[in-house]
Design a protein around this motif. Structure first.
Motif, PDB file in Angstrom:
ATOM      1  N   PRO A 277       0.933  -1.245  -0.047  1.00 50.72           N
ATOM      2  CA  PRO A 277       0.060  -0.016  -0.047  1.00 50.72           C
ATOM      3  C   PRO A 277       0.910   1.356   0.239  1.00 50.72           C
ATOM      4  N   GLU A 278       2.086   1.098   0.529  1.00 48.96           N
ATOM      5  CA  GLU A 278       2.922   2.558   0.536  1.00 48.96           C
ATOM      6  C   GLU A 278       3.445   2.759  -0.792  1.00 48.96           C
ATOM      7  N   ILE A 279       3.682   1.715  -1.552  1.00 46.35           N
ATOM      8  CA  ILE A 279       4.227   2.205  -3.029  1.00 46.35           C
ATOM      9  C   ILE A 279       3.088   2.599  -3.861  1.00 46.35           C
ATOM     10  N   LYS A 280       1.629   2.077  -3.551  1.00 51.94           N
ATOM     11  CA  LYS A 280       0.639   2.618  -4.074  1.00 51.94           C
ATOM     12  C   LYS A 280       0.251   4.023  -3.927  1.00 51.94           C
ATOM     13  N   LEU A 281       0.155   4.186  -2.359  1.00 54.72           N
ATOM     14  CA  LEU A 281      -0.034   5.602  -2.170  1.00 54.72           C
ATOM     15  C   LEU A 281       1.212   6.648  -2.694  1.00 54.72           C
ATOM     16  N   ARG A 282       2.553   6.218  -2.765  1.00 53.60           N
ATOM     17  CA  ARG A 282       3.333   6.967  -3.017  1.00 53.60           C
ATOM     18  C   ARG A 282       3.083   7.334  -4.684  1.00 53.60           C
ATOM     19  N   LEU A 283       2.739   6.393  -5.266  1.00 53.72           N
ATOM     20  CA  LEU A 283       2.511   6.803  -6.773  1.00 53.72           C
ATOM     21  C   LEU A 283       1.264   7.818  -6.961  1.00 53.72           C
ATOM     22  N   ILE A 284       0.430   7.637  -6.261  1.00 53.33           N
ATOM     23  CA  ILE A 284      -0.730   8.374  -6.212  1.00 53.33           C
ATOM     24  C   ILE A 284      -0.330   9.901  -5.848  1.00 53.33           C
ATOM     25  N   ASN A 285       0.205  10.197  -4.974  1.00 57.02           N
ATOM     26  CA  ASN A 285       0.920  11.283  -4.385  1.00 57.02           C
ATOM     27  C   ASN A 285       1.827  12.144  -5.522  1.00 57.02           C
ATOM     28  N   LYS A 286       2.487  11.042  -5.951  1.00 57.08           N
ATOM     29  CA  LYS A 286       3.547  11.691  -7.062  1.00 57.08           C
ATOM     30  C   LYS A 286       2.741  12.071  -8.317  1.00 57.08           C
ATOM     31  N   GLY A 287       1.989  11.298  -8.698  1.00 56.63           N
ATOM     32  CA  GLY A 287       0.778  11.352  -9.913  1.00 56.63           C
ATOM     33  C   GLY A 287       0.415  12.775  -9.817  1.00 56.63           C
ATOM     34  N   ARG A 288      -0.254  13.170  -8.457  1.00 62.85           N
ATOM     35  CA  ARG A 288      -0.895  14.442  -8.300  1.00 62.85           C
ATOM     36  C   ARG A 288       0.047  15.636  -8.598  1.00 62.85           C
ATOM     37  N   LYS A 289       1.466  15.367  -8.010  1.00 60.11           N
ATOM     38  CA  LYS A 289       2.636  16.511  -8.083  1.00 60.11           C
ATOM     39  C   LYS A 289       2.974  16.633  -9.557  1.00 60.11           C
ATOM     40  N   ARG A 290       3.051  15.556 -10.468  1.00 60.83           N
ATOM     41  CA  ARG A 290       3.375  15.281 -11.685  1.00 60.83           C
ATOM     42  C   ARG A 290       2.390  16.062 -12.771  1.00 60.83           C
ATOM     43  N   LEU A 291       0.994  16.062 -12.296  1.00 63.57           N
ATOM     44  CA  LEU A 291       0.024  16.630 -13.143  1.00 63.57           C
ATOM     45  C   LEU A 291      -0.010  18.111 -13.213  1.00 63.57           C
ATOM     46  N   GLU A 292       0.617  18.655 -12.042  1.00 67.01           N
ATOM     47  CA  GLU A 292       0.830  20.238 -12.120  1.00 67.01           C
ATOM     48  C   GLU A 292       1.528  20.547 -13.126  1.00 67.01           C
ATOM     49  N   ASN A 293       2.357  19.718 -14.156  1.00 71.13           N
ATOM     50  CA  ASN A 293       3.236  20.387 -15.156  1.00 71.13           C
ATOM     51  C   ASN A 293       2.459  20.431 -16.286  1.00 71.13           C
ATOM     52  N   PHE A 294       1.122  19.813 -16.444  1.00 77.58           N
ATOM     53  CA  PHE A 294       0.533  19.807 -17.537  1.00 77.58           C
ATOM     54  C   PHE A 294      -1.241  20.320 -17.306  1.00 77.58           C
ATOM     55  N   SER A 295      -1.332  21.611 -18.078  1.00 81.57           N
ATOM     56  CA  SER A 295      -2.630  22.135 -18.122  1.00 81.57           C
ATOM     57  C   SER A 295      -2.609  22.758 -19.636  1.00 81.57           C
ATOM     58  N   TRP A 296      -3.987  22.942 -19.864  1.00 82.96           N
ATOM     59  CA  TRP A 296      -4.063  23.660 -21.304  1.00 82.96           C
ATOM     60  C   TRP A 296      -3.788  25.277 -21.193  1.00 82.96           C
ATOM     61  N   GLU A 297      -3.830  25.760 -19.956  1.00 83.14           N
ATOM     62  CA  GLU A 297      -3.163  27.026 -19.716  1.00 83.14           C
ATOM     63  C   GLU A 297      -1.770  27.145 -19.970  1.00 83.14           C
ATOM     64  N   LYS A 298      -0.975  26.287 -19.373  1.00 85.28           N
ATOM     65  CA  LYS A 298       0.341  26.313 -19.647  1.00 85.28           C
ATOM     66  C   LYS A 298       0.888  26.057 -21.097  1.00 85.28           C
ATOM     67  N   THR A 299      -0.056  25.116 -21.722  1.00 88.65           N
ATOM     68  CA  THR A 299       0.093  24.863 -23.055  1.00 88.65           C
ATOM     69  C   THR A 299       0.124  26.070 -23.885  1.00 88.65           C
ATOM     70  N   ALA A 300      -1.219  26.729 -23.817  1.00 85.29           N
ATOM     71  CA  ALA A 300      -1.670  28.105 -24.300  1.00 85.29           C
ATOM     72  C   ALA A 300      -0.570  28.881 -24.287  1.00 85.29           C
TER      73      ALA A 300
END
Length: 312
Positions: A277-300
């Motif tokens: 479960p710790e690996i799974k939770l770590r991947l979830i948290n890192k996924g949320r953080k990684r997602l901050e690098n991608f947005s259509w506002e940033k793309t625009a």
């Protein structure tokens, strides 16, 4: 042939004339093709991948002719070319004789999915409590057989409470379609009750599949971007990706990678996550953080910077 002619007339005659009459400084097209003749304007095409070069047998001869003559020719004359990842840039550069500075990577982003509380199509007949998920067409390059083989190996080791859901459609092009081999592999391991294929999924239901899955699995051997990685991050779903092409670039440290040509390696990685479960939770948290690098506002904003560079 009519479709190809209509496309050609729009891109190479109607669009440039409209751009000229409206005093456009830049013609920006997101589908590989910009006008070959520049009537007092600059052009920027988006090349999402290098599939026209890598898989020419998958394309109609007329599309290939239009691409090689006008798509490639116009791209060479354009101010810049955009690609969604550095990997896509490298592949385009391999085939297209332009300078690296001419091609600029601009990340794409996921759309916001409607979050339905239940499936519009009703309940799914799942024979296990948990499932792994993949969303995408059943093309050969998607390598979906690897997922079925990994599920088989996982069940042999006693992990029998997992199914596999493959959302997507059969490819309309026979030479691209991998559904026959996929179905044969499912029958080979007698997994008909544990591999579900609901077909094309509407956006309203898509989020439901993400939110209720145990893991998202992406075994593709060639992608230009890999949007489902970000959609999984949006829905707090841990992601395992093939260790090739653009997928590690998009996923960063928020994904666990595996050898897509080795189902045993995928099985090992699956066990690591579902047993810890710790690996799974770590991947979830890192996924949320990684997602901050991608947005259509940033793309625009990135494209606006490119447009300003062209204008000046």
């Amino acid at each position: 042939m009519t479709e190809h002619l209509r496309f050609f007339v729009w891109k190479q005659i109607t669009l440039p004339l409209k751009a000229l009459m409206n005093g456009c400084d830049i013609v920006f097209c997101t589908d590989f093709f910009v006008p070959y003749i520049n009537l007092n304007f600059k052009t920027i095409p988006v090349f999402h991948d290098a599939f026209f070069w890598e898989y020419p047998e998958h394309y109609n001869k007329y599309w290939l002719k239009i691409f090689y003559t006008f798509g490639v020719g116009a791209a060479k004359k354009s101010a810049f070319i955009s690609t969604p990842t550095d990997y896509a840039k490298e592949r385009v550069l391999f085939f297209l004789p332009v300078t690296p500075e001419k091609i600029i990577t601009v990340f794409e982003a996921p759309k916001t999915l409607i979050k339905n509380e239940s499936l519009s199509t009703g309940k799914i007949n799942l024979n296990t409590k948990k499932y792994f998920l993949h969303i995408g067409t059943f093309e050969k390059r998607k390598n979906l057989v690897c997922l079925v083989e990994a599920l088989h190996l996982l069940r042999l080791e006693g992990f029998t409470d997992y199914s596999l859901i493959l959302c997507g459609q059969i490819s309309p092009k026979n030479d691209m379609d991998g559904s026959a081999e996929l179905l044969e592999t499912i029958r080979k391991y007698n997994l008909q009750e544990y591999v579900l294929m609901p077909g094309y999924v509407e956006d309203g239901d898509l989020s439901w599949y993400y939110r209720n899955a145990e893991l998202y699995l992406f075994p593709s051997v060639n992608e230009g971007f890999g949007l489902p990685v970000l959609e999984a991050f949006q829905n707090d779903l841990p992601v395992l990706v093939a260790d090739n092409t653009c997928l590690p670039e998009v996923g960063g440290d928020a994904v666990l990678s595996f050898n897509p040509y080795n189902p045993t390696d995928l099985t090992t990685k699956l066990k690591q996550v579902i047993s810890n479960p710790e690996i799974k939770l770590r991947l979830i948290n890192k996924g949320r953080k990684r997602l901050e690098n991608f947005s259509w506002e940033k793309t625009a904003n990135h494209f606006l910077e490119i447009f300003k560079k062209v204008k000046h």
